[in-house]
Design a protein around this motif. Structure first.
Motif, PDB file in Angstrom:
ATOM      1  N   ALA A  78     101.933  72.242  51.749  1.00 64.82           N
ATOM      2  CA  ALA A  78     102.146  71.299  50.651  1.00 64.82           C
ATOM      3  C   ALA A  78     103.488  71.526  49.982  1.00 64.82           C
ATOM      4  O   ALA A  78     104.195  70.571  49.624  1.00 64.82           O
ATOM      5  CB  ALA A  78     101.013  71.434  49.630  1.00 64.82           C
ATOM      6  N   SER A  79     103.847  72.801  49.810  1.00 63.31           N
ATOM      7  CA  SER A  79     105.122  73.120  49.180  1.00 63.31           C
ATOM      8  C   SER A  79     106.283  72.640  50.033  1.00 63.31           C
ATOM      9  O   SER A  79     107.235  72.021  49.531  1.00 63.31           O
ATOM     10  CB  SER A  79     105.222  74.630  48.954  1.00 63.31           C
ATOM     11  N   LYS A  80     106.210  72.904  51.339  1.00 69.17           N
ATOM     12  CA  LYS A  80     107.291  72.491  52.230  1.00 69.17           C
ATOM     13  C   LYS A  80     107.428  70.977  52.268  1.00 69.17           C
ATOM     14  O   LYS A  80     108.540  70.428  52.232  1.00 69.17           O
ATOM     15  CB  LYS A  80     107.025  73.046  53.641  1.00 69.17           C
ATOM     16  N   CYS A  81     106.291  70.305  52.334  1.00 68.90           N
ATOM     17  CA  CYS A  81     106.301  68.842  52.402  1.00 68.90           C
ATOM     18  C   CYS A  81     106.827  68.226  51.103  1.00 68.90           C
ATOM     19  O   CYS A  81     107.682  67.339  51.126  1.00 68.90           O
ATOM     20  CB  CYS A  81     104.896  68.332  52.697  1.00 68.90           C
ATOM     21  N   SER A  82     106.326  68.699  49.971  1.00 69.28           N
ATOM     22  CA  SER A  82     106.727  68.114  48.678  1.00 69.28           C
ATOM     23  C   SER A  82     108.189  68.387  48.373  1.00 69.28           C
ATOM     24  O   SER A  82     108.901  67.505  47.881  1.00 69.28           O
ATOM     25  CB  SER A  82     105.835  68.652  47.554  1.00 69.28           C
ATOM     26  N   GLN A  83     108.645  69.606  48.678  1.00 69.52           N
ATOM     27  CA  GLN A  83     110.056  69.918  48.434  1.00 69.52           C
ATOM     28  C   GLN A  83     110.964  69.085  49.337  1.00 69.52           C
ATOM     29  O   GLN A  83     112.019  68.595  48.897  1.00 69.52           O
ATOM     30  CB  GLN A  83     110.308  71.407  48.666  1.00 69.52           C
ATOM     31  N   GLY A  84     110.559  68.927  50.584  1.00 71.69           N
ATOM     32  CA  GLY A  84     111.345  68.094  51.489  1.00 71.69           C
ATOM     33  C   GLY A  84     111.356  66.640  51.055  1.00 71.69           C
ATOM     34  O   GLY A  84     112.396  65.969  51.104  1.00 71.69           O
ATOM     35  N   TYR A  85     110.190  66.154  50.627  1.00 70.31           N
ATOM     36  CA  TYR A  85     110.090  64.771  50.138  1.00 70.31           C
ATOM     37  C   TYR A  85     110.994  64.576  48.922  1.00 70.31           C
ATOM     38  O   TYR A  85     111.744  63.589  48.850  1.00 70.31           O
ATOM     39  CB  TYR A  85     108.638  64.476  49.763  1.00 70.31           C
ATOM     40  N   GLY A  86     110.931  65.515  47.975  1.00 71.32           N
ATOM     41  CA  GLY A  86     111.762  65.408  46.777  1.00 71.32           C
ATOM     42  C   GLY A  86     113.247  65.433  47.109  1.00 71.32           C
ATOM     43  O   GLY A  86     114.035  64.684  46.522  1.00 71.32           O
ATOM     44  N   THR A  87     113.617  66.275  48.071  1.00 72.32           N
ATOM     45  CA  THR A  87     115.032  66.363  48.471  1.00 72.32           C
ATOM     46  C   THR A  87     115.513  65.049  49.071  1.00 72.32           C
ATOM     47  O   THR A  87     116.574  64.538  48.719  1.00 72.32           O
ATOM     48  CB  THR A  87     115.229  67.505  49.480  1.00 72.32           C
ATOM     49  N   LEU A  88     114.719  64.479  49.989  1.00 72.32           N
ATOM     50  CA  LEU A  88     115.109  63.217  50.635  1.00 72.32           C
ATOM     51  C   LEU A  88     115.188  62.078  49.620  1.00 72.32           C
ATOM     52  O   LEU A  88     116.139  61.287  49.636  1.00 72.32           O
ATOM     53  CB  LEU A  88     114.104  62.868  51.739  1.00 72.32           C
ATOM     54  N   LEU A  89     114.190  62.010  48.738  1.00 71.02           N
ATOM     55  CA  LEU A  89     114.174  60.929  47.744  1.00 71.02           C
ATOM     56  C   LEU A  89     115.346  61.071  46.788  1.00 71.02           C
ATOM     57  O   LEU A  89     116.030  60.086  46.462  1.00 71.02           O
ATOM     58  CB  LEU A  89     112.848  60.958  46.982  1.00 71.02           C
ATOM     59  N   ARG A  90     115.595  62.298  46.345  1.00 71.08           N
ATOM     60  CA  ARG A  90     116.697  62.520  45.398  1.00 71.08           C
ATOM     61  C   ARG A  90     118.048  62.198  46.053  1.00 71.08           C
ATOM     62  O   ARG A  90     118.921  61.603  45.422  1.00 71.08           O
ATOM     63  CB  ARG A  90     116.662  63.967  44.906  1.00 71.08           C
ATOM     64  N   ASN A  91     118.200  62.572  47.324  1.00 63.76           N
ATOM     65  CA  ASN A  91     119.447  62.264  48.026  1.00 63.76           C
ATOM     66  C   ASN A  91     119.651  60.759  48.166  1.00 63.76           C
ATOM     67  O   ASN A  91     120.754  60.247  47.955  1.00 63.76           O
ATOM     68  CB  ASN A  91     119.456  62.923  49.407  1.00 63.76           C
ATOM     69  N   ASP A  92     118.574  60.054  48.535  1.00 61.79           N
ATOM     70  CA  ASP A  92     118.680  58.597  48.688  1.00 61.79           C
ATOM     71  C   ASP A  92     118.970  57.925  47.348  1.00 61.79           C
ATOM     72  O   ASP A  92     119.770  56.988  47.275  1.00 61.79           O
ATOM     73  CB  ASP A  92     117.386  58.032  49.280  1.00 61.79           C
ATOM     74  N   LEU A  93     118.316  58.404  46.299  1.00 64.51           N
ATOM     75  CA  LEU A  93     118.524  57.826  44.976  1.00 64.51           C
ATOM     76  C   LEU A  93     119.948  58.089  44.499  1.00 64.51           C
ATOM     77  O   LEU A  93     120.610  57.187  43.950  1.00 64.51           O
ATOM     78  CB  LEU A  93     117.510  58.414  43.990  1.00 64.51           C
ATOM     79  N   PHE A  94     120.426  59.301  44.734  1.00 67.83           N
ATOM     80  CA  PHE A  94     121.793  59.642  44.329  1.00 67.83           C
ATOM     81  C   PHE A  94     122.804  58.783  45.088  1.00 67.83           C
ATOM     82  O   PHE A  94     123.775  58.274  44.512  1.00 67.83           O
ATOM     83  CB  PHE A  94     122.060  61.125  44.576  1.00 67.83           C
ATOM     84  N   ALA A  95     122.577  58.625  46.404  1.00 66.78           N
ATOM     85  CA  ALA A  95     123.487  57.806  47.212  1.00 66.78           C
ATOM     86  C   ALA A  95     123.464  56.360  46.739  1.00 66.78           C
ATOM     87  O   ALA A  95     124.513  55.697  46.674  1.00 66.78           O
ATOM     88  CB  ALA A  95     123.092  57.892  48.689  1.00 66.78           C
ATOM     89  N   HIS A  96     122.284  55.866  46.381  1.00 65.62           N
ATOM     90  CA  HIS A  96     122.185  54.474  45.912  1.00 65.62           C
ATOM     91  C   HIS A  96     122.884  54.300  44.571  1.00 65.62           C
ATOM     92  O   HIS A  96     123.578  53.292  44.364  1.00 65.62           O
ATOM     93  CB  HIS A  96     120.720  54.060  45.795  1.00 65.62           C
TER      94      HIS A  96
END
Length: 577
Positions: A78-96
């Motif tokens: 759960a930790s690996k999945c949630s941290q990875g999800y947060g990283t991808l979402l934050r990167n996409d949001l920052f890029a947008h």
């Protein structure tokens, strides 16, 4: 939130194995009360002996250890999945966010964008972790414990069926009162962040005017407003646990009351009553978890809507479909053709500007505060698009240029000198990634920055701290000017970017640029008439209107606005020189 689930596509295995191991833990947890019942009924009351009790005890211990291992595996997944999800979402949001034009950034504001990139994404990240760990386990425990209870005694299990609607009603009442407040809490957090950001950015000004008490009062008011709303939500949410536990404890009392009679009649054993109570306790704990999950989901829903609001906002300025432009060398370098532009509200910041600037010309832009100077050059670099008319570079509308080509053609030096953390060399290579040291030193020489850079121990490798705070205001301005010159742009815009320089340095800078610019077109935006009086052409703006275009001598004789600006700064005799 379904639309944001796309960021979980690389974690499909985690979404399967995490809940699977948590489900195993729940199964082992449901078995424990049955083993406890055997210990009581057969080991203690049945006289099976110490060996039987110890064997059952080791079985309970084994179930606990295996369940713990399953829980730890799930926690890791759960930790690996949630941290990875947060990283991808934050990167996409920052890029947008970085793809948005000034118009959209002005609409949102920096404070709320920072909160959405941090607090809101963290909330969604926590939800993913909680869903993997508890989304299957908690409902399974509720249903599984109820089924086990029915298997033990169907009549006594009616207590479960009576308690469940009451708990559901409590959940509904509390959720319906708290959900509307969560978006409000996030908005008021934005307000606190906004006040904090303003205060920290302007800390020198605040202290210079001894205005700390006022700023403390502003922050206190925003923080107290957030506190009041948070306390309201917290007070309502705080009722959840005591109310549900009260219902559960009443149900346990009912089980003991009615169960005692059933035991006396011989239809149930004491061990089964203990198992019944354990299952009721498991249900109570699982329901509390479910309630907390509902709260987390509602909070996450509010955060998801805020994140999606940003992701759904499309940039008004794009270069989609634009192909590399071949400049027409015979056309004016810059052409403003009946340009109108407004920020909203019905008033134009520029009202019908028409002017051509030839290749190699130096143009001065002057006017009072709010006259439209910065607006004009923002249109040139296409930070905003015109409301009407067109802006052309070398015969082609700027809206047809790929943004990379446009921003390479036009170098922009803003009013506020902004340097990035790194080294002087890394900052100088922004415009041209492969710029050589020779090119950098040449730009530094023109920008009158070479002397103080050579004085640094590490030269071009001197560290630049955040915002360039280890350099003075004048040094920062000269470094930003040098950074623009490194790329050898065809058009350079200086937006009042030498305001921190003394007159001697300012003069030397302008002379160096004039001597080396070749056929580069240069725009000087300035408040000082003396800074632009020797340019080839001067554009005088006043409240969005063009009041005059021409040389210093012509405008001083024919343009009242320009003459007034000049005479407010130097004498008539000096202007005539």
């Amino acid at each position: 939130m379904k639309r944001l689930a796309i960021h979980l596509k690389n974690y499909k295995a985690h979404l399967v194995f995490g809940p699977f191991f948590k489900l195993l833990e729940a199964i082992f947890e449901l078995i424990v009360p049955l083993v406890m019942a055997q210990v009581i009924d057969e080991g203690i009351n049945g006289g099976a002996g110490t060996g039987y009790i110890l064997s059952r005890g080791f079985l309970i211990l084994a179930l606990g250890v295996v369940g713990l291992c399953c829980a730890l595996i799930c926690q890791y997944v759960a930790s690996k999945c949630s941290q990875g999800y947060g990283t991808l979402l934050r990167n996409d949001l920052f890029a947008h966010v970085n793809s948005l034009s000034y118009k959209e950034l002005d609409k949102f504001g920096a404070a709320t964008l920072v909160n959405r990139l941090t607090a809101d994404v963290n909330q969604l990240q926590n939800m993913v972790a909680m869903m993997i760990r508890l989304f299957i386990r908690a409902p399974f425990l509720v249903v599984g414990a109820a089924v086990m209870a029915m298997i033990i005694n169907l009549k006594l299990s009616l207590v479960f069926l009576a308690a469940a609607p009451l708990i559901a009603f409590v959940l509904y009442i509390i959720m319906s009162r708290t959900v509307p407040h969560y978006k409000t809490v996030q908005k008021k957090l934005d307000a606190v962040t906004d006040v904090t950001r303003e205060n920290l950015a302007g800390v020198r000004v605040v202290r210079a005017f001894a205005n700390q008490d006022y700023e403390r009062a502003r922050f206190k008011a925003a923080a107290e407003d957030l506190t009041r709303t948070s306390n309201t939500v917290g007070a309502i949410s705080a009722l959840l646990n005591p109310l549900t536990f009260a219902i559960i404890n009443i149900a346990i009392l009912a089980i003991l009351w009615f169960g005692g009679g059933i035991v006396e009649s011989g239809d149930m054993t004491q061990g089964e009553i203990i198992a019944f109570v354990n299952y009721m306790t498991q249900i109570s704990l699982a329901l509390v978890v479910v309630a907390n999950m509902v709260i987390l989901i509602t909070k996450s829903s509010a955060s998801a809507s805020r994140v999606l609001e940003v992701l759904d906002t499309q940039p008004s300025i794009t270069d989609e479909g634009n192909e590399t432009v071949s400049p027409d060398e015979n056309a004016p370098a810059v052409s403003f053709d009946h340009v109108y532009f407004g920020y909203g509200g019905g008033n134009y910041a520029l009202d019908g500007l028409t002017v051509d600037v030839q290749k190699g010309e130096t143009v001065g832009i002057i006017g009072g505060t709010g006259s439209g100077k910065s607006t004009l050059i923002n249109l040139l670099a296409r930070f905003y698009d015109v409301s009407e008319g067109s802006v052309k570079l070398f015969g082609t509308d700027v809206r047809k240029y790929p943004l990379d080509q446009l921003r390479t053609t036009v170098a922009y030096v803003p009013q506020k000198a902004v340097l990035a953390s790194g080294t002087i060399r890394s900052n100088m290579q922004w415009a041209k990634k492969d710029a050589t040291d020779e090119e950098i030193w040449r730009a530094l020489e023109i920008a009158q920055a070479a002397d103080f850079v050579r004085a640094k121990k590490k030269g071009l490798d001197e560290i630049v701290e955040r915002d360039g705070r280890n350099f003075s205001g004048g040094q920062r301005q000269r470094l930003t000017i040098a950074r623009a010159l490194v790329g050898s742009p065809r058009i350079i815009v200086f937006d009042d970017s030498s305001s921190a320089l003394d007159f001697a340095t300012d003069y030397a800078l302008r002379k160096a640029i004039a001597d080396t610019k070749g056929d580069t077109t240069v725009f000087w935006v300035s408040q000082r008439a003396t800074s632009i009086k020797n340019t080839d052409k001067i554009i005088v703006l006043d409240e969005g209107d063009v009041k005059g275009i021409g040389t210093h001598e012509t405008l001083f004789d024919t343009c009242d606005v320009y003459r007034e600006i000049c005479l407010s700064q130097v004498s008539k005799e000096e202007n005539a020189r």
